[in-house]
Design an enzyme around this catalytic site. Structure first.
Site, PDB file in Angstrom:
ATOM      1  N   PHE A 233       0.868  -1.183   0.000  1.00  0.00           N
ATOM      2  CA  PHE A 233       0.000   0.000   0.000  1.00  0.00           C
ATOM      3  C   PHE A 233       0.899   1.225   0.000  1.00  0.00           C
ATOM      4  O   PHE A 233       1.718   1.412   0.895  1.00  0.00           O
ATOM      5  CB  PHE A 233      -0.904   0.030   1.237  1.00  0.00           C
ATOM      6  N   ASP A 342       9.384   2.854   1.232  1.00  0.00           N
ATOM      7  CA  ASP A 342       8.225   3.581   1.752  1.00  0.00           C
ATOM      8  C   ASP A 342       8.144   3.361   3.263  1.00  0.00           C
ATOM      9  O   ASP A 342       7.714   2.318   3.734  1.00  0.00           O
ATOM     10  CB  ASP A 342       6.956   3.060   1.059  1.00  0.00           C
ATOM     11  N   LYS A 373       2.851  10.389   8.420  1.00  0.00           N
ATOM     12  CA  LYS A 373       2.215   9.907   9.653  1.00  0.00           C
ATOM     13  C   LYS A 373       2.953  10.355  10.909  1.00  0.00           C
ATOM     14  O   LYS A 373       2.887  11.523  11.265  1.00  0.00           O
ATOM     15  CB  LYS A 373       2.042   8.398   9.590  1.00  0.00           C
ATOM     16  N   THR A 397       1.654  24.026  -4.209  1.00  0.00           N
ATOM     17  CA  THR A 397       1.502  25.311  -3.515  1.00  0.00           C
ATOM     18  C   THR A 397       2.206  25.321  -2.168  1.00  0.00           C
ATOM     19  O   THR A 397       2.965  26.230  -1.849  1.00  0.00           O
ATOM     20  CB  THR A 397       0.010  25.646  -3.317  1.00  0.00           C
TER      21      THR A 397
END
Length: 516
Positions: A233, A342, A373, A397
């Site tokens: 994931f 990851d 997280k 941004t």
């Protein structure tokens, strides 16, 4: 004067600070300035003083039922703190001793009496119990800059105090993002640009590349791919979904990309009983990785990078050996692929190392490591050679939020001061040992107990049993999580200690004993 209703709007900031009330002790005879004594509260309450920071002021609001008003601490010029007492109705009282405090059970004296005349912004920050956090927060929490074009002048220094102070070995560059998905998404872009620059060599970008990329065609949009693993994931944005393979509901109805998907090892437990079988399983998966890279190259689709989690979290807390990851890193290097780890879920210390991939003992570091997280901000670390060769190539941004780096710096200081990484390793052993004992006693309910640090999990017989166990535990005050098809996972905080593990194990033992 601020009201309680207005204060509620500052709860996210209030949550960062410790809770205090202060008592007027005396008035200096020669200056008329007041001396207050700080007392720390055991917990927040509507009847207690709640500190917060906003618009250049340090304020403390008193909501005691017997108090007559509020005290406002104002940072004036030269950082001299002036105390003004406001009564209900707006009248100002200047007589000493006019502020009466109601007793607060359980409060502890901080141990230092501060004079309001101390000309120090640092002391003003201490009045809110957050050290340098409060001082820096006055600007950082109010003004959110567009970091890609107008970063604060001290932003690089803030990064050194926070993210770069815990950067993985060999990765001196960092880019901040807002979340885990956009961290991985932009890491993919970084890898593709690095690979194309490697192919291009010293040649300049051609007119054909510039024109073809505008209509989504090669050579401007090269046919590159990221290799991922079943059960992984990596997020729910468009590119990340092509590498996410944990639940069908994440991907249903969304067009995707033809990128290779390799099998992730399915280990047998206990590990010591299945050494040979697990080695063969990992060898099979590694062989498939190489086959896929070659297969896609023959299809004129280049695997530019490989992405993997140290522990497949959403997919079921799936583990592989350190040797598997070392060999996977070798394969990536052999085929010229970037190696992306990851650490969105595993980073931050819960595995007993700040970064879970540190357990692998890599000779050649990963090329890119993503995080989010527990790190309070998203982003990725990378090697120098992956740095974009022009501005605006990795851009949005906000590119994260400086206030999160400020918070992270404080979190890292606490982690180091209280040795919380070693605590996670030690408490994790207590938790894992207890789970193995429960597995031996209730093998019909618990199997495949596994874990690293407090990042522990086990399997249940089926989804229905898993969900029922989670519900019963929740009703007894224990929060557990589900993952994969039938796994239960543990994600305690870094301050989780041995006695917390034993407390949980006693509760869960009773649940299993009475489970029907």
């Amino acid at each position: 004067m601020c009201t309680k209703q207005k204060l509620c709007g500052y709860l996210p900031v209030k949550a960062l600070l410790r809770y205090f009330f202060f008592k007027l002790e005396s008035v200096e005879a020669n200056t008329g300035l007041e001396v207050v004594h700080l007392y720390e509260l055991p917990s927040p309450s509507s009847h207690f003083v709640i500190p917060y920071v906003t618009f250049g002021y340090l304020r403390v609001l008193l909501n005691c039922s017997t108090c007559t008003g509020a005290v406002q601490l104002e940072r004036a010029q030269r950082d001299i703190i002036h105390v003004h007492k406001y009564l209900k109705g707006g009248a100002k009282r200047t007589q000493p001793g006019s502020l009466q405090q109601c007793p607060v059970p359980g409060a502890e004296a901080v141990g230092t009496t501060w004079s309001t005349a101390v000309p120090s912004a640092h002391q003003a920050a201490l009045l809110c119990g957050a050290g340098s956090l409060a001082q820096a927060a006055q600007s950082t929490f109010i003004n959110r800059p567009a970091l890609g074009i107008l970063p604060p002048e001290n932003f690089s220094e803030r990064l050194k105090e926070s993210l770069l102070s815990v950067a993985p070995k060999g990765l001196p560059q960092v880019m901040t993002m807002a979340c885990g998905s956009c961290s991985n998404e932009n890491a993919f872009k970084l890898i593709f640009m690095w690979y194309r620059n490697k192919e291009r060599g010293r040649n300049n970008v051609t007119k054909e590349e510039l024109e073809s990329c505008m209509i989504n065609q090669p050579p401007g949009c090269p046919d590159y791919a990221m290799l991922s693993f079943m059960g992984g994931f990596h997020g729910r944005t468009f590119g990340c979904l092509a590498t996410t393979h944990s639940k069908a509901i994440h991907k249903l109805d969304i067009p995707s990309l033809d990128w290779p998907i390799a099998p992730f090892p399915r280990l047998k437990y206990p590990l010591e009983d299945f050494v040979k079988e697990n080695q063969q399983e990992e060898a099979r998966c590694l062989e498939e990785v190489e086959d896929l890279i070659v297969k896609y190259r023959k299809k004129k689709k280049i695997v530019a990078g490989i992405i993997i989690e140290p522990i497949q979290s959403e997919g079921g807390d799936n583990h592989a050996s350190d040797d598997f990851f070392r060999k996977l890193r070798d394969i990536a290097r052999k085929h010229g692929c970037a190696f992306l780890v990851d650490e969105v879920q595993t980073g931050g210390g819960c595995t007993g190392k700040f970064w879970a991939h540190e357990h692998w003992g890599l000779d050649d570091p990963a090329d890119v490591v993503t995080f989010s997280k527990k790190m309070m901000t998203g982003g990725f670390f990378h090697k120098e050679e992956f740095r974009p060769n022009a501005p605006y190539r990795i851009f949005n941004t906000w590119l994260g939020d400086p206030s999160k780096n400020l918070l992270l710096a404080e979190v890292i200081r606490v982690i180091k001061r209280e040795d919380l990484i070693n605590n996670a390793a030690h408490a994790g052993k207590a938790l894992l040992t207890g789970l193995l004992d429960l597995q031996a006693r209730y093998p019909h309910l618990i199997s495949r107990v596994r874990g690293r640090g407090t990042f522990c999990s086990f399997d249940t017989p089926n989804d229905a049993t898993r969900n029922k166990l989670i519900t019963i535990a929740r009703n007894k005050g224990v929060v557990l999580g589900g993952c994969g098809d039938r796994s239960i996972r543990f994600r305690p905080t870094l301050i989780f200690k041995d006695h917390h593990a034993h407390l949980f194990l006693n509760i869960f033992s009773d649940i299993l004993a009475n489970f029907k």
